[in-house]
Design a protein around this motif. Structure first.
Motif, PDB file in Angstrom:
ATOM      1  N   LEU A 121      -0.260   9.293  -7.380  1.00  0.00           N
ATOM      2  CA  LEU A 121      -0.803   8.583  -7.706  1.00  0.00           C
ATOM      3  C   LEU A 121      -2.516   8.629  -7.443  1.00  0.00           C
ATOM      4  O   LEU A 121      -3.346   8.554  -8.173  1.00  0.00           O
ATOM      5  N   LEU A 122      -2.657   9.167  -6.156  1.00  0.00           N
ATOM      6  CA  LEU A 122      -4.177   9.504  -5.987  1.00  0.00           C
ATOM      7  C   LEU A 122      -4.487  10.625  -6.629  1.00  0.00           C
ATOM      8  O   LEU A 122      -5.827  10.871  -7.119  1.00  0.00           O
ATOM      9  N   ALA A 123      -3.577  11.589  -7.115  1.00  0.00           N
ATOM     10  CA  ALA A 123      -4.009  12.688  -7.994  1.00  0.00           C
ATOM     11  C   ALA A 123      -4.431  12.260  -9.559  1.00  0.00           C
ATOM     12  O   ALA A 123      -5.482  12.871 -10.071  1.00  0.00           O
ATOM     13  N   LEU A 124      -4.164  11.216  -9.792  1.00  0.00           N
ATOM     14  CA  LEU A 124      -4.472  10.593 -11.171  1.00  0.00           C
ATOM     15  C   LEU A 124      -5.850   9.870 -11.277  1.00  0.00           C
ATOM     16  O   LEU A 124      -6.556   9.952 -12.228  1.00  0.00           O
ATOM     17  N   TRP A 125      -6.308   9.189 -10.210  1.00  0.00           N
ATOM     18  CA  TRP A 125      -7.570   8.437 -10.105  1.00  0.00           C
ATOM     19  C   TRP A 125      -8.058   8.575  -8.714  1.00  0.00           C
ATOM     20  O   TRP A 125      -8.195   7.791  -7.986  1.00  0.00           O
ATOM     21  N   PRO A 126      -8.807   9.759  -8.327  1.00  0.00           N
ATOM     22  CA  PRO A 126      -9.172   9.956  -6.792  1.00  0.00           C
ATOM     23  C   PRO A 126     -10.515   9.330  -6.450  1.00  0.00           C
ATOM     24  O   PRO A 126     -10.840   9.124  -5.309  1.00  0.00           O
ATOM     25  N   ILE A 127     -11.489   9.434  -7.542  1.00  0.00           N
ATOM     26  CA  ILE A 127     -12.741   9.156  -7.137  1.00  0.00           C
ATOM     27  C   ILE A 127     -12.780   7.460  -6.842  1.00  0.00           C
ATOM     28  O   ILE A 127     -12.244   6.658  -7.496  1.00  0.00           O
ATOM     29  N   GLY A 128     -13.736   7.381  -5.860  1.00  0.00           N
ATOM     30  CA  GLY A 128     -13.421   6.006  -5.203  1.00  0.00           C
ATOM     31  C   GLY A 128     -12.785   5.725  -4.326  1.00  0.00           C
ATOM     32  O   GLY A 128     -12.925   4.444  -3.802  1.00  0.00           O
ATOM     33  N   THR A 129     -12.059   6.655  -3.717  1.00  0.00           N
ATOM     34  CA  THR A 129     -10.962   6.580  -2.727  1.00  0.00           C
ATOM     35  C   THR A 129     -11.647   7.313  -1.561  1.00  0.00           C
ATOM     36  O   THR A 129     -12.239   8.301  -1.635  1.00  0.00           O
ATOM     37  N   GLU A 130     -11.274   6.774  -0.189  1.00  0.00           N
ATOM     38  CA  GLU A 130     -11.740   7.207   0.952  1.00  0.00           C
ATOM     39  C   GLU A 130     -10.416   7.707   1.817  1.00  0.00           C
ATOM     40  O   GLU A 130      -9.549   6.559   1.787  1.00  0.00           O
ATOM     41  N   ILE A 131     -10.556   8.429   2.670  1.00  0.00           N
ATOM     42  CA  ILE A 131      -9.348   8.748   3.234  1.00  0.00           C
ATOM     43  C   ILE A 131      -9.747   8.514   4.906  1.00  0.00           C
ATOM     44  O   ILE A 131     -10.779   8.971   5.328  1.00  0.00           O
ATOM     45  N   VAL A 132      -8.930   7.614   5.273  1.00  0.00           N
ATOM     46  CA  VAL A 132      -9.232   7.034   6.676  1.00  0.00           C
ATOM     47  C   VAL A 132      -8.081   7.235   7.734  1.00  0.00           C
ATOM     48  O   VAL A 132      -7.048   7.276   7.170  1.00  0.00           O
ATOM     49  N   PRO A 133      -8.350   7.325   9.119  1.00  0.00           N
ATOM     50  CA  PRO A 133      -7.195   7.282   9.759  1.00  0.00           C
ATOM     51  C   PRO A 133      -6.504   5.933   9.725  1.00  0.00           C
ATOM     52  O   PRO A 133      -7.029   5.103   9.606  1.00  0.00           O
ATOM     53  N   SER A 134      -5.287   6.119   9.895  1.00  0.00           N
ATOM     54  CA  SER A 134      -4.338   4.895   9.777  1.00  0.00           C
ATOM     55  C   SER A 134      -4.873   3.793  10.764  1.00  0.00           C
ATOM     56  O   SER A 134      -4.499   2.685  10.487  1.00  0.00           O
ATOM     57  N   ASP A 135      -4.918   4.243  11.858  1.00  0.00           N
ATOM     58  CA  ASP A 135      -5.462   3.462  12.812  1.00  0.00           C
ATOM     59  C   ASP A 135      -6.760   2.587  12.485  1.00  0.00           C
ATOM     60  O   ASP A 135      -6.782   1.095  12.675  1.00  0.00           O
ATOM     61  N   ASP A 136      -7.718   3.101  12.017  1.00  0.00           N
ATOM     62  CA  ASP A 136      -8.961   2.525  11.391  1.00  0.00           C
ATOM     63  C   ASP A 136      -8.434   1.453  10.295  1.00  0.00           C
ATOM     64  O   ASP A 136      -9.176   0.388  10.017  1.00  0.00           O
ATOM     65  N   MET A 137      -7.668   1.767   9.462  1.00  0.00           N
ATOM     66  CA  MET A 137      -7.023   0.946   8.546  1.00  0.00           C
ATOM     67  C   MET A 137      -6.453  -0.421   9.090  1.00  0.00           C
ATOM     68  O   MET A 137      -6.765  -1.383   8.728  1.00  0.00           O
ATOM     69  N   GLY A 138      -5.740  -0.172  10.080  1.00  0.00           N
ATOM     70  CA  GLY A 138      -4.887  -1.363  10.771  1.00  0.00           C
ATOM     71  C   GLY A 138      -5.978  -2.124  11.224  1.00  0.00           C
ATOM     72  O   GLY A 138      -5.910  -3.462  11.289  1.00  0.00           O
ATOM     73  N   ARG A 139      -6.998  -1.639  12.025  1.00  0.00           N
ATOM     74  CA  ARG A 139      -8.060  -2.469  12.426  1.00  0.00           C
ATOM     75  C   ARG A 139      -8.951  -3.229  11.551  1.00  0.00           C
ATOM     76  O   ARG A 139      -8.881  -4.305  11.818  1.00  0.00           O
ATOM     77  N   ARG A 140      -9.255  -2.521  10.249  1.00  0.00           N
ATOM     78  CA  ARG A 140      -9.912  -3.232   9.376  1.00  0.00           C
ATOM     79  C   ARG A 140      -9.230  -4.431   8.772  1.00  0.00           C
ATOM     80  O   ARG A 140      -9.627  -5.704   8.501  1.00  0.00           O
ATOM     81  N   VAL A 141      -7.855  -4.195   8.601  1.00  0.00           N
ATOM     82  CA  VAL A 141      -6.905  -5.417   8.024  1.00  0.00           C
ATOM     83  C   VAL A 141      -6.782  -6.527   8.961  1.00  0.00           C
ATOM     84  O   VAL A 141      -6.844  -7.466   8.350  1.00  0.00           O
ATOM     85  N   ALA A 142      -7.020  -6.054  10.335  1.00  0.00           N
ATOM     86  CA  ALA A 142      -6.745  -7.188  11.288  1.00  0.00           C
ATOM     87  C   ALA A 142      -8.029  -7.711  11.430  1.00  0.00           C
ATOM     88  O   ALA A 142      -8.155  -8.831  12.118  1.00  0.00           O
ATOM     89  N   GLY A 143      -9.245  -7.439  10.756  1.00  0.00           N
ATOM     90  CA  GLY A 143     -10.460  -8.231  10.693  1.00  0.00           C
ATOM     91  C   GLY A 143     -11.389  -7.652  11.794  1.00  0.00           C
ATOM     92  O   GLY A 143     -12.310  -8.337  12.131  1.00  0.00           O
ATOM     93  N   ARG A 144     -10.784  -6.500  12.692  1.00  0.00           N
ATOM     94  CA  ARG A 144     -11.696  -6.096  13.537  1.00  0.00           C
ATOM     95  C   ARG A 144     -12.544  -4.610  13.060  1.00  0.00           C
ATOM     96  O   ARG A 144     -11.968  -3.945  12.305  1.00  0.00           O
ATOM     97  N   PRO A 145     -13.966  -4.688  13.372  1.00  0.00           N
ATOM     98  CA  PRO A 145     -14.620  -3.381  13.005  1.00  0.00           C
ATOM     99  C   PRO A 145     -14.279  -2.257  13.424  1.00  0.00           C
ATOM    100  O   PRO A 145     -13.570  -2.173  14.367  1.00  0.00           O
TER     101      PRO A 145
END
Length: 145
Positions: A121-145
């Motif tokens: 899926l990423l191969a079809l539409w990669p521009i505008g996507t960022e690769i982040v550590p899973s830990d950072d995404m968990g903090r971001r979803v939880a509302g923590r910076p």
């Protein structure tokens, strides 16, 4: 990198993940040779690294992660993704789909097949996507910076 992610990444490389990472690298080189394709080459290099070591990282929309739009997430990003799809996206996605089908035959290969499907899926539409550590995404979803 947590131990489980390290183990999964080693198994990923051993079971063929390196070949798709080389495919992404090849796409990046082709784009860079054209000079005009340098923005796509940068994205392809980033995703080549992600394809080599996908566990412990995640791909997210850059505007959702950062909370603001930029050139790659707006109209120019859309046009860039259309060009990418025509030039390289479809064959990289096809490679990931073939690898996913081969790995899904075994129970042990299911997590790797799932990773290939996400990468397809990423191969079809990669521009505008960022690769982040899973830990950072968990903090971001939880509302923590």
């Amino acid at each position: 990198m947590p131990l489980l992610s390290l183990l999964l990444n080693v198994l990923w490389v051993v079971t063929g993940g390196i070949w798709m990472a080389l495919g992404w690298l090849f796409a990046a080189v082709l784009m860079a040779l054209s000079i005009v394709g340098l923005p796509w080459a940068r994205s392809a290099l980033t995703i080549a690294h992600y394809t080599l070591l996908p566990f412990g990282q995640t791909a997210v929309r850059r505007d959702e992660f950062r909370g603001r739009e930029d050139m790659g997430t707006g109209a120019l990003g859309f046009i860039g993704n259309v060009v990418w799809f025509v030039l390289a996206g479809w064959w990289l996605a096809l490679g990931h789909l073939v690898a996913a089908a081969a790995l899904a035959i075994t129970i042990i290969g299911l997590p790797f097949a799932w990773a290939h499907l996400k990468l397809a899926l990423l191969a079809l539409w990669p521009i505008g996507t960022e690769i982040v550590p899973s830990d950072d995404m968990g903090r971001r979803v939880a509302g923590r910076p």
